[in-house]
Scaffold this active site. Structure first.
Site, mmCIF file in Angstrom:
data_model
loop_
_atom_site.group_PDB
_atom_site.id
_atom_site.type_symbol
_atom_site.label_atom_id
_atom_site.label_comp_id
_atom_site.label_asym_id
_atom_site.label_seq_id
_atom_site.Cartn_x
_atom_site.Cartn_y
_atom_site.Cartn_z
ATOM 1 C CB ALA A 110 53.549 65.239 29.441
ATOM 2 C CB ILE A 152 50.946 58.118 30.308
ATOM 3 C CG1 ILE A 152 49.954 58.302 29.158
ATOM 4 C CG2 ILE A 152 50.864 56.699 30.855
ATOM 5 C CD1 ILE A 152 50.323 57.537 27.914
ATOM 6 C CG ASP A 209 35.671 28.909 61.873
ATOM 7 O OD1 ASP A 209 34.531 28.770 62.332
ATOM 8 O OD2 ASP A 209 36.454 27.968 61.687
#
Length: 901
Positions: free
Chosen positions: A287, A289, A333
């Site tokens: 329950a 997890i 850049d």
């Protein structure tokens, strides 16, 4: 001869001194025996290749999640206690999650590997007094190398001799135009872009011929030093990855604490049967997890990868997508990212005035007849005095030659002046190629029995050899005074301050093609060229700034050029704006040498010019030290260390070097800054979706824990069995969560500032909401259980079926409570998400299957409910949704009240 590893500053040595140190005769070169000995001492002339991530490493990465560890522990417990169905079900969850993540990242890794194919090349070198073609990897210090236009520089060379030599060093230094090279030594402390007597591995010869001696190979070259910096750079975890790991660890400790408490209470307080205690602990573990969390996060990120691939962004890591969404600083850049990486003529200045040309190559072409005579004369000189070529009938997309000269020819074509046409009328008799020492070139052309000479070069060099100046009409000439010469030098400086590359034009008529070219010239005017901003870049940068993302330029180019482009694309308001703060590379100190004032100066700057690879790396580290999430774009070898160190490294796919692509998290196949903005927006959408899915899953999981724990402590029947919990968490929990995780977003993501990178996936308010909603759900489950047993008079399996259905129906209605409080109940980002309705339909089918499908109902131990049982489950299942709507209405009213205040 054994060479010292502590070699001198080769750029400060004369050619003779370098040859003496290296012990080589430039006419004979090394012998094969000497080369073999030096190769044994210095190793082959190659860099260590960074390979693609091997598949076992990708597979193991899928198993490092704390949620996966918890599931593994639950699986072991189930198998150890003989609960084979529960253990097999958990194992299936682990396999599905691992497979999805592994397949997705493996495909990305293989796509990136396709960009990493390198081949060996050969070079000309003198060995034993003869010129030979040898493989570049076999070069050693002391080898005499000969290069011509188009050749790659195979190692670091000290230039011994060069004819009209220009080298493209953009990949190494960021310099946007070819660099003139001369054998003359430079000062010892010269920066890398200023070492004009050196040729570096990884660069290429644009014009001229060169003779050089190898002074460094492999890892000792400048390219090797950059590769070493890249190796020292560290790639950290993505913000969301850190957040989910923190969440998983919290859940692990909570689960362990609750399970131990229940075990202690069952064994020592209630003296219950150990089998029942194990069943309860297993139920609590399952329950607590969120089994579907890895699957939901993986699929949400994978869908983001797919969406970005459709928009020309190839992502190397799943979590890189979300990292861009958390980005607070983008170091970009200049050349090729913000600009087109193609020079174009911008201004023509003559005594008659200044003529500005539209930079848009698709814009309307000017007619030659409309040009004033002075501009016409200047363009004729620029087209005549030119060594480049454009394919006849094609545009400048297929040119040959120096970028500056290509730009002049392309401008001439747009203005109606084809070089092939004018050469047919005035054939070329003689060419004086560009000479770096003289900073000029000249061409001689036959015209009506005389010879016309066209000259172009550096303004100061050309003005010094001009005796006359063309009149405003462009026809006659008057003596050039010292005052006029000074004024034109100032005019050239003004154009240069706008970031333009400035050339001076001059001409004359002589009697013979043998006449000296640089004497008694007539000054015609100046031309200013620019690598212009890419279309759409300014809009993209404006969008970033509106979203609270700081965009700064980091380039190896000159400060004036960088400032002009920064103003053109919107990084700064105007080159003269005080907010346009430029920091020169020489002023960028390493992080350990910075005090508070130095850090403040770095943070004030928005343009960093003449920056070395090591300084780019340090710049990223400085900002990361301030808890900023940093994205770095780049294409050159010099960008590789910073790309790897950045939280998200973005390399260019079209013109990017292999070194940059190898370490990048994302490769832009169209080299467009706008694609980065798309990725940022997608990253924000993904994080918001995953946060919403996590809230949904935790609400139902915490509700299960509350229901099981409360029933256990009260001595009631367990309201949910372990397999029922797994069924809820893996199927009916996951489908709505997946639908929430792949939503299209609200469209307002780029109107909000980036979140604090130290912010958890769930904030305090989110946890309070989770606990509150979970308490309501848990209460509904327990009330359903008690009413089913007392009011409906059902036995244990029948009553547990009602509590099981109640929680399942809570899940189906609950997504409606996850909408934005500002949105409406009927029309909002949840109801507009078609995946939600698909998930609801699937869950309804799974619900009926759980109670009516033979085999499955036996496995889950459910019973078909009566009409009253269905009514009880449906009614209690709607309560959390109704409570959620009241809560959202309260938040909306509170927000309105605060806005009025």
């Amino acid at each position: 001869m054994r060479l010292s590893t502590a070699s001198p500053n080769w750029h400060a040595q004369t050619p003779g001194e370098a040859l003496e140190i290296l012990g080589v005769d430039p006419e004979r070169g090394l012998t094969d025996a000497e080369a073999d000995q030096r190769r044994r001492e210095h190793g082959p002339n190659q860099l260590e290749q960074v390979g693609a991530r091997p598949w076992p490493q990708i597979l193991l990465a899928q198993l490092r999640s704390i949620v996966v560890v918890l599931l593994g522990a639950a699986m072991i417990l189930a198998f150890a206690t003989g609960r084979i169905p529960e253990g097999a079900a958990v194992l299936a969850v682990l396999v599905i999650n691992t497979t999805i993540g592994f397949v997705t990242e493996l495909r990305a890794a293989r796509s990136m590997a396709a960009l990493r194919k390198l081949g060996e090349h050969c070079t000309r070198a003198r060995r034993d007094g003869r010129e030979r073609e040898i493989v570049a990897t076999e070069l050693v210090p002391g080898d005499i190398v000969l290069l011509a236009a188009g050749d790659l520089v195979p190692a670091d060379l000290r230039l011994l001799a060069g004819e009209h030599l220009r080298v493209n060093e953009a990949a190494l230094t960021g310099e946007s135009v070819p660099v003139d090279k001369l054998p003359d030594p430079v000062e010892e402390h010269a920066l890398l872009p200023e070492r004009t007597d050196m040729l570096h591995k990884g660069t290429s010869v644009v014009d001229g011929d060169a003779l050089g001696v190898v002074v460094a190979t492999g890892g000792r070259t400048e390219l090797g030093r950059i590769a070493a910096l890249a190796g020292q750079a560290e790639s950290g975890l993505a913000p969301m990855q850190r957040g989910l790991d923190q969440l998983g660890h919290r859940l692990a400790w909570v689960t362990l604490a609750v399970a131990l408490f229940i075990a202690w209470h069952g064994f020592w307080v209630k003296q219950r049967d150990p089998t029942l205690v194990i069943e309860t602990a297993l139920a609590l573990g399952i329950a607590a997890i969120p089994e579907g969390l890895p699957i939901v996060a993986t699929i949400a990120l994978a869908r983001g990868m797919y969406r970005l691939a459709q928009r020309n962004a190839l992502v190397n890591r799943l979590t890189a997508v979300e990292t861009l969404g958390a980005t607070r600083v983008i170091f970009t850049d200049k050349t090729g990212t913000l600009t087109e990486n193609r020079m174009r003529l911008r201004s023509v200045v003559t005594p008659a005035g200044k003529y500005t040309i539209d930079l848009d190559p698709q814009g309307p072409s000017e007619t030659w007849a409309r040009l004033d005579t002075g501009t016409l004369r200047a363009m004729e000189v620029a087209v005549f005095c030119n060594g480049a070529s454009l394919d006849q009938g094609a545009d400048e997309d297929n040119p040959r030659g120096d970028p500056t000269e290509i730009a002049l020819l392309a401008a001439g074509r747009r203005l109606g002046l084809e070089r092939s046409t004018v050469l047919a009328q005035m054939p070329e008799l003689r060419v004086e190629p560009f000479e770096p020492r003289l900073q000029k070139m000249a061409t001689f052309h036959a015209i009506e029995g005389k010879v016309y000479v066209a000259v172009k070069g550096a303004p100061a060099a050309v003005l010094d050899v001009c005796a006359h100046i063309v009149t405003e009409t462009g026809e006659g000439a008057t003596p050039l005074t010292d005052g006029q010469r000074s004024e034109w030098r100032e005019q050239a400086a003004a154009l240069a301050s706008e970031g333009l590359r400035v050339l001076a034009l001059a001409d004359k008529q002589v009697e013979s093609a043998d006449a000296p070219p640089y004497r008694d010239l007539r000054f015609v005017g100046l031309v200013g060229l620019l690598d212009p901003p890419r279309a759409g870049v300014k809009t993209a940068i404006d969008k970033c700034q509106a979203a609270g993302i700081r965009v700064a330029m980091v380039t190896g180019d000159q400060p004036e050029t960088a400032k002009a482009i920064a103003a053109a694309v919107g990084i700064v308001g105007d080159p003269s704006d005080p907010a346009a703060v430029v920091m020169h590379g020489r002023d960028l100190k390493p992080p350990e040498r910075l005090d508070a004032a130095g850090r403040d100066r770095i943070h004030e700057a928005n343009i960093y010019a003449r920056v070395s690879p090591e300084q780019k790396l340090n710049l990223v580290r400085i900002y990361q030290g301030q808890h900023e999430i940093v994205a770095m774009t780049g294409d050159g070898i010099n960008d590789a260390p910073a790309l790897k160190q950045a939280d998200i490294g973005v390399a260019m796919g079209r013109r990017g070097t292999e070194a940059a692509r190898q370490v990048a998290d994302m490769v832009l196949r169209d080299d467009a800054f706008e694609t980065i903005v798309v990725a940022v927006e997608q990253g924000r959408v993904i994080f918001a979706n995953i946060r919403r899915a996590v809230i949904f899953m935790l609400c139902t999981n915490v509700a299960e824990v509350i229901a099981v724990t409360t029933a256990t402590l009260a001595g009631w029947t367990l309201p949910l069995l372990p397999l029922q919990l797994l069924y809820l968490n893996v199927l009916t929990d996951v489908f709505p969560a997946l639908a929430l995780g792949v939503g299209p977003g609200s469209g307002e993501e780029m109107h909000e500032p980036p979140r604090d990178p130290r912010e958890f996936v769930l904030t305090r308010r989110h946890w309070l909401e989770i606990v509150g909603f979970a308490a309501v759900m848990g209460a509904c489950v327990l009330v359903s259980l008690q009413l089913a047993q007392g009011w409906l008079g059902l036995d244990r399996p029948g009553a547990v079926t009602i509590s099981f259905l109640t929680l399942l129906l809570c899940q189906l209605w609950f997504p409606l409570s996850l909408r934005d409080p500002k949105s409406g109940f009927v029309r909002n980002e949840i109801t507009r998400n078609p995946w939600i309705w698909g998930a609801v339909a699937v869950c309804v089918l799974l619900m009926f299957a759980a109670v009516y499908l033979p085999g499955l109902s036996d496995l889950l131990d459910t019973r078909p409910p009566s009409a009253r049982g269905w009514a009880l489950a449906v009614g209690m299942g709607m309560v959390p949704m109704l409570v959620g709507q009241v809560y959202l209405a309260g938040r909306r009213a509170h927000a309105r009240k605060r806005s009025r205040a």
